[in-house]
Write a protein that holds these residues in place. Structure first.
Motif, PDB file in Angstrom:
ATOM      1  N   PHE A  57     -14.333  -0.804 -62.711  1.00 10.76           N
ATOM      2  CA  PHE A  57     -13.646  -1.738 -61.840  1.00 10.76           C
ATOM      3  C   PHE A  57     -12.529  -2.440 -62.612  1.00 10.76           C
ATOM      4  CE2 PHE A  57     -17.993  -1.480 -60.169  1.00 10.76           C
ATOM      5  CZ  PHE A  57     -17.724  -1.114 -58.851  1.00 10.76           C
ATOM      6  N   THR A  58     -11.383  -2.587 -61.943  1.00 14.68           N
ATOM      7  CA  THR A  58     -10.256  -3.272 -62.574  1.00 14.68           C
ATOM      8  C   THR A  58      -9.609  -4.240 -61.595  1.00 14.68           C
ATOM      9  OG1 THR A  58      -8.802  -1.424 -61.935  1.00 14.68           O
ATOM     10  CG2 THR A  58      -9.696  -1.388 -64.172  1.00 14.68           C
ATOM     11  N   ALA A  59      -8.955  -5.240 -62.152  1.00 13.69           N
ATOM     12  CA  ALA A  59      -8.145  -6.183 -61.397  1.00 13.69           C
ATOM     13  C   ALA A  59      -6.832  -6.353 -62.154  1.00 13.69           C
ATOM     14  CB  ALA A  59      -8.852  -7.515 -61.238  1.00 13.69           C
TER      15      ALA A  59
ATOM     16  N   PHE B  24      24.031   1.529 -32.129  1.00 14.78           N
ATOM     17  CA  PHE B  24      23.089   2.477 -32.745  1.00 14.78           C
ATOM     18  C   PHE B  24      23.271   2.485 -34.258  1.00 14.78           C
ATOM     19  CE2 PHE B  24      22.190   6.733 -34.447  1.00 14.78           C
ATOM     20  CZ  PHE B  24      20.872   6.893 -34.048  1.00 14.78           C
ATOM     21  N   VAL B  25      22.150   2.386 -34.954  1.00 13.74           N
ATOM     22  CA  VAL B  25      22.172   2.419 -36.418  1.00 13.74           C
ATOM     23  C   VAL B  25      21.334   3.613 -36.866  1.00 13.74           C
ATOM     24  CG1 VAL B  25      21.613   1.211 -38.558  1.00 13.74           C
ATOM     25  CG2 VAL B  25      22.449  -0.084 -36.576  1.00 13.74           C
ATOM     26  N   ALA B  26      21.971   4.546 -37.512  1.00 13.17           N
ATOM     27  CA  ALA B  26      21.259   5.726 -38.000  1.00 13.17           C
ATOM     28  C   ALA B  26      20.444   5.365 -39.229  1.00 13.17           C
ATOM     29  CB  ALA B  26      22.250   6.831 -38.343  1.00 13.17           C
ATOM     30  N   GLU B  27      19.179   5.776 -39.236  1.00  6.23           N
ATOM     31  CA  GLU B  27      18.338   5.522 -40.400  1.00  6.23           C
ATOM     32  C   GLU B  27      18.744   6.447 -41.534  1.00  6.23           C
ATOM     33  OE1 GLU B  27      14.198   5.559 -39.783  1.00  6.23           O
ATOM     34  OE2 GLU B  27      14.226   4.157 -38.096  1.00  6.23           O
ATOM     35  N   ASP B  28      18.842   5.875 -42.708  1.00  4.31           N
ATOM     36  CA  ASP B  28      19.169   6.662 -43.894  1.00  4.31           C
ATOM     37  C   ASP B  28      17.933   7.427 -44.337  1.00  4.31           C
ATOM     38  OD1 ASP B  28      20.119   7.725 -46.195  1.00  4.31           O
ATOM     39  OD2 ASP B  28      20.454   5.822 -47.232  1.00  4.31           O
ATOM     40  N   ASP B  29      18.005   8.779 -44.264  1.00 10.65           N
ATOM     41  CA  ASP B  29      16.838   9.579 -44.621  1.00 10.65           C
ATOM     42  C   ASP B  29      16.853  10.007 -46.081  1.00 10.65           C
ATOM     43  OD1 ASP B  29      18.996  11.271 -44.317  1.00 10.65           O
ATOM     44  OD2 ASP B  29      17.787  12.949 -43.615  1.00 10.65           O
ATOM     45  N   THR B  30      17.773   9.454 -46.854  1.00 10.68           N
ATOM     46  CA  THR B  30      17.816   9.783 -48.278  1.00 10.68           C
ATOM     47  C   THR B  30      16.650   9.115 -48.999  1.00 10.68           C
ATOM     48  OG1 THR B  30      20.234   9.890 -48.192  1.00 10.68           O
ATOM     49  CG2 THR B  30      19.220   9.691 -50.369  1.00 10.68           C
ATOM     50  N   VAL B  31      15.950   9.886 -49.793  1.00 14.40           N
ATOM     51  CA  VAL B  31      14.831   9.341 -50.556  1.00 14.40           C
ATOM     52  C   VAL B  31      15.386   8.541 -51.736  1.00 14.40           C
ATOM     53  CG1 VAL B  31      12.793   9.873 -51.925  1.00 14.40           C
ATOM     54  CG2 VAL B  31      13.328  11.230 -49.890  1.00 14.40           C
ATOM     55  N   LYS B  32      15.136   7.239 -51.720  1.00 21.18           N
ATOM     56  CA  LYS B  32      15.601   6.375 -52.800  1.00 21.18           C
ATOM     57  C   LYS B  32      14.389   5.921 -53.607  1.00 21.18           C
ATOM     58  CE  LYS B  32      19.614   4.724 -50.208  1.00 21.18           C
ATOM     59  NZ  LYS B  32      20.304   3.545 -49.631  1.00 21.18           N
ATOM     60  N   PRO B  33      14.250   6.400 -54.821  1.00 19.84           N
ATOM     61  CA  PRO B  33      13.068   6.030 -55.611  1.00 19.84           C
ATOM     62  C   PRO B  33      13.080   4.561 -55.979  1.00 19.84           C
ATOM     63  CG  PRO B  33      14.627   7.281 -56.946  1.00 19.84           C
ATOM     64  CD  PRO B  33      15.136   7.330 -55.536  1.00 19.84           C
ATOM     65  N   GLU B  34      11.914   3.949 -55.859  1.00 16.10           N
ATOM     66  CA  GLU B  34      11.712   2.557 -56.267  1.00 16.10           C
ATOM     67  C   GLU B  34      10.529   2.532 -57.223  1.00 16.10           C
ATOM     68  OE1 GLU B  34      12.195  -0.186 -52.637  1.00 16.10           O
ATOM     69  OE2 GLU B  34      11.947   1.807 -51.751  1.00 16.10           O
ATOM     70  N   ALA B  35      10.372   1.429 -57.935  1.00 17.74           N
ATOM     71  CA  ALA B  35       9.347   1.392 -58.979  1.00 17.74           C
ATOM     72  C   ALA B  35       8.602   0.070 -58.971  1.00 17.74           C
ATOM     73  CB  ALA B  35       9.971   1.638 -60.349  1.00 17.74           C
ATOM     74  N   ARG B  36       7.329   0.134 -59.375  1.00 13.87           N
ATOM     75  CA  ARG B  36       6.519  -1.056 -59.624  1.00 13.87           C
ATOM     76  C   ARG B  36       5.879  -0.930 -60.998  1.00 13.87           C
ATOM     77  NH1 ARG B  36       4.343  -0.196 -54.087  1.00 13.87           N
ATOM     78  NH2 ARG B  36       5.388  -1.647 -52.680  1.00 13.87           N
ATOM     79  N   PHE B  37       5.767  -2.062 -61.670  1.00 15.14           N
ATOM     80  CA  PHE B  37       5.095  -2.109 -62.967  1.00 15.14           C
ATOM     81  C   PHE B  37       3.834  -2.939 -62.824  1.00 15.14           C
ATOM     82  CE2 PHE B  37       4.257  -4.397 -66.940  1.00 15.14           C
ATOM     83  CZ  PHE B  37       4.056  -3.324 -67.787  1.00 15.14           C
ATOM     84  N   GLY B  38       2.724  -2.448 -63.374  1.00 12.06           N
ATOM     85  CA  GLY B  38       1.459  -3.155 -63.242  1.00 12.06           C
ATOM     86  C   GLY B  38       0.734  -3.311 -64.563  1.00 12.06           C
ATOM     87  N   ILE B  39      -0.066  -4.365 -64.640  1.00 16.07           N
ATOM     88  CA  ILE B  39      -0.990  -4.583 -65.752  1.00 16.07           C
ATOM     89  C   ILE B  39      -2.371  -4.808 -65.160  1.00 16.07           C
ATOM     90  CG2 ILE B  39       0.728  -5.501 -67.353  1.00 16.07           C
ATOM     91  CD1 ILE B  39      -0.181  -8.312 -66.593  1.00 16.07           C
ATOM     92  N   PHE B  40      -3.405  -4.364 -65.871  1.00 16.73           N
ATOM     93  CA  PHE B  40      -4.753  -4.505 -65.320  1.00 16.73           C
ATOM     94  C   PHE B  40      -5.775  -4.561 -66.438  1.00 16.73           C
ATOM     95  CE2 PHE B  40      -3.761   0.021 -65.558  1.00 16.73           C
ATOM     96  CZ  PHE B  40      -4.863   0.533 -66.219  1.00 16.73           C
ATOM     97  N   GLY B  41      -6.951  -5.038 -66.087  1.00 16.66           N
ATOM     98  CA  GLY B  41      -8.087  -5.081 -66.996  1.00 16.66           C
ATOM     99  C   GLY B  41      -9.371  -5.053 -66.205  1.00 16.66           C
ATOM    100  N   GLY B  42     -10.475  -4.759 -66.889  1.00 17.49           N
ATOM    101  CA  GLY B  42     -11.741  -4.702 -66.171  1.00 17.49           C
ATOM    102  C   GLY B  42     -12.871  -4.229 -67.058  1.00 17.49           C
ATOM    103  N   MET B  43     -13.824  -3.529 -66.448  1.00 14.14           N
ATOM    104  CA  MET B  43     -15.004  -3.080 -67.175  1.00 14.14           C
ATOM    105  C   MET B  43     -15.384  -1.674 -66.720  1.00 14.14           C
ATOM    106  SD  MET B  43     -17.950  -5.393 -65.316  1.00 14.14           S
ATOM    107  CE  MET B  43     -19.243  -4.587 -66.251  1.00 14.14           C
TER     108      MET B  43
END
Length: 295
Positions: free
Chosen positions: A287-289, A119-138
């Motif tokens: 709209f952006t991509a 049995f493996v107990a799931e870790d319920d601790t909230v661990k923040p993760e991050a993403r960085f994005g770039i975008f352009g559009g009209m």
């Protein structure tokens, strides 16, 4: 606008219950979340504004209760006796267990791990993760005057905070966005926004999400049109600068498609309706991509 809001509300209600399962317990039909699954399974949900917890052992379901009784109307902590009854093999003390999800999860995880070495107990601790994005559009900047409905270029960057193990459908993000001025419409905008995103579809390789812009801090330079009272034609144009804080409560949608181990290609339709800002009457085009990268 009401139609947009109805669609979004239905989507939120439909998918927010995705992780629930239906149970019939003592003749009562309940929709419950699974917090722990093992020799003893822990189920829970908020029902009629009250937290309710259940444990399942050998196919039997028991509710964990803590009712008031006696002359002094004190809590009876019946849940501790119930826990002791369903975990006789380990005899783990229940005196310090509280009737909260985190405390019950900790107790049952400890029992299940003692019973089953795999049995493996799931870790319920909230661990923040991050993403960085770039975008352009009209965009046609419908929340500006734009009398000839000109479209112009936009570009920006984004930082998204999320957790892949808990609340994985939810994230918050901030964007810096710039709308470029053009000869036909001398309007430009630079804004910092704080937003919320809900992933309606949260597959490993594909996300479809709805998002809401809550706070906007921005600087704009835009033309102020002066109209002739008789002909209603533009007779003069002045420049107006504005630095302001708004609560736009605007809504958008988008998709993210995984293209690498740590990267996504994104498409967005942004701010197509706003509860806090008036548009100029034109159909919103925004709209952006872009690309997003896990940090």
């Amino acid at each position: 606008m009401k139609r947009y809001l109805l669609i979004i509300c239905i989507a939120f209600l439909s998918f927010s219950t995705f992780a629930q399962e239906n149970y019939t317990i003592d003749g009562e039909n309940l929709s419950l979340y699974t917090a722990v699954e093992g020799d003893v399974t822990l189920l829970w949900n908020t029902i009629d504004n009250q937290y309710r917890y259940f444990v399942v052992k050998d196919g039997e379901t028991y509710e964990l209760t803590n009712t008031r009784d006696g002359e002094k109307n004190r809590y009876q902590a019946q849940y501790k006796e119930t826990l002791a009854q369903v975990t006789p093999e380990t005899e783990i003390a229940t005196d310090k267990v509280k009737l909260t999800l985190s405390s019950l999860r900790k107790y049952i995880n400890e029992h299940n791990a003692a019973i089953d070495q795999d049995f493996v107990a799931e870790d319920d601790t909230v661990k923040p993760e991050a993403r960085f994005g770039i975008f352009g559009g009209m965009t046609n900047a419908v929340y500006s005057p734009n009398p000839t409905n000109e479209t112009t270029a936009i570009a920006g960057i984004e930082l998204e905070l999320y957790s892949s193990k808990k609340f994985d459908r939810h994230s918050i993000f901030t964007q810096v966005r710039h709308v470029f001025e053009k000869d036909d419409y001398e309007y430009n905008y630079t804004g910092l926004t704080f937003n919320y995103r809900f992933k309606v579809i949260n597959a490993e390789w594909f996300h479809f999400y709805l998002e809401a812009e809550a706070v906007e801090l921005y600087y704009t330079e835009e033309p102020r049109y002066i109209y002739d009272a008789d002909s209603n034609e533009i007779t003069d144009v002045e420049r107006r600068d504005d630095f302001s804080l708004d609560l736009p409560l605007s809504l958008g949608a988008g998709v993210a498609i995984k293209i690498g181990p740590e990267s996504f290609f994104t498409l967005g339709y942004n701010d197509f309706v706003s509860l806090g800002k008036d548009n100029n009457g034109e159909f919103p085009i925004d709209f952006t991509a872009g690309l997003k990268f896990n940090l």
